[in-house]
Enzyme design. Structure first.
Site, short mmCIF file in Angstrom:
data_model
loop_
_atom_site.label_atom_id
_atom_site.label_comp_id
_atom_site.label_asym_id
_atom_site.label_seq_id
_atom_site.Cartn_x
_atom_site.Cartn_y
_atom_site.Cartn_z
N GLU A 162 37.52 46.52 35.07
CA GLU A 162 38.39 45.00 34.22
C GLU A 162 36.85 44.80 32.96
O GLU A 162 37.00 43.85 32.18
CB GLU A 162 38.21 44.21 35.27
CG GLU A 162 37.75 43.90 36.36
CD GLU A 162 37.95 42.50 37.03
OE1 GLU A 162 38.08 41.67 36.82
OE2 GLU A 162 37.71 42.61 38.13
N GLU B 105 29.69 43.91 32.33
CA GLU B 105 29.33 44.35 33.88
C GLU B 105 28.84 45.39 34.25
O GLU B 105 27.66 45.18 35.30
CB GLU B 105 30.37 43.03 34.87
CG GLU B 105 30.22 41.43 34.23
CD GLU B 105 31.16 40.63 35.70
OE1 GLU B 105 30.85 39.22 36.04
OE2 GLU B 105 32.57 40.95 35.58
N ASP C 151 34.95 44.79 43.20
CA ASP C 151 33.82 44.65 42.23
C ASP C 151 32.11 44.75 42.63
O ASP C 151 31.43 43.59 42.40
CB ASP C 151 34.26 43.29 41.62
CG ASP C 151 35.04 43.13 41.17
OD1 ASP C 151 35.50 44.13 40.74
OD2 ASP C 151 35.51 41.78 41.50
#
Length: 209
Positions: free
Chosen positions: A125, A129, A48
């Protein structure tokens, strides 16, 4: 933040927060983030990074717009985050190019190098973002190009500084890279994850895959 020489990246040391003291129970060089893939959403394992660092870069862009002096002072520090996940330079000896981006697939992957690997394989996911993280790069580059240009124009003698010109060019390059990544991520998110009413069965099946 610390620099990881093994994989060439900016990773967080990690903090075992103590609610009683309001501080971390550990201090550098005791960094649990290096060996605990569940800490900080796996930041120490490159999970991430574009998601999380994008928020910092976006905040830096806003702050630099309001306070260009702060922006110019902290330009190199913010670039360390950008270079970690959106580095375009093959000549950069410290960071890989486009860490999260899969140019063949046309979008990013969020999962890092944790072992054992995610049983579901790689994942993206949060396409929103990912898009936002690259928008932040483009915005930061645009803001900083303006900040360095304003600084050059304010010189009393009217003689442009070579270093300022170089920073303008670097900031413009950051802006262009961010725009390219944003456009690519947007198109792929629209193609693979947005199934519209009335779309063909083949498109729906492809999206599920």
């Amino acid at each position: 933040f610390t620099y990881d020489v093994a994989w060439g990246g900016t990773v967080h040391c990690g903090c075992y927060y103590n609610g009683g003291t309001g501080e971390c129970d550990n201090v550098y060089p005791n960094c649990p983030g290096y060996d605990n893939p569940g800490l900080n959403f796996g930041n120490g394992f490159y999970n991430d990074h574009h998601f999380h660092y994008g928020y910092h870069v976006h905040a830096a862009a806003i702050l630099s717009s309001l306070d260009p002096t702060w922006g110019r002072t902290n330009f190199e520090s913010v670039l360390l985050l950008i270079r970690d996940y959106a580095n375009p330079s093959k000549s950069d000896r410290y960071y890989p190019t486009f860490r999260q981006m899969d140019w063949y697939a046309g979008h990013s992957w969020a999962s890092g190098i944790a072992f054992p690997a995610n049983p579901n394989g790689r994942n993206q996911e949060s396409s929103s973002e990912a898009v936002a993280s690259y928008e932040a790069v483009g915005l930061y580059g645009e803001v900083m190009a303006r900040a360095f240009r304003t600084d050059r124009e304010s010189l009393d003698d009217g003689d442009p500084s070579a270093s300022r010109d170089t920073n303008i060019q670097r900031a413009q390059h950051v802006r262009d890279v961010g725009m390219m990544l944003t456009a690519t991520e947007l198109r792929s998110a629209d193609r693979y994850w947005h199934v519209r009413r009335g779309g063909s069965e083949a498109e729906a099946e492809e999206a599920e895959e």
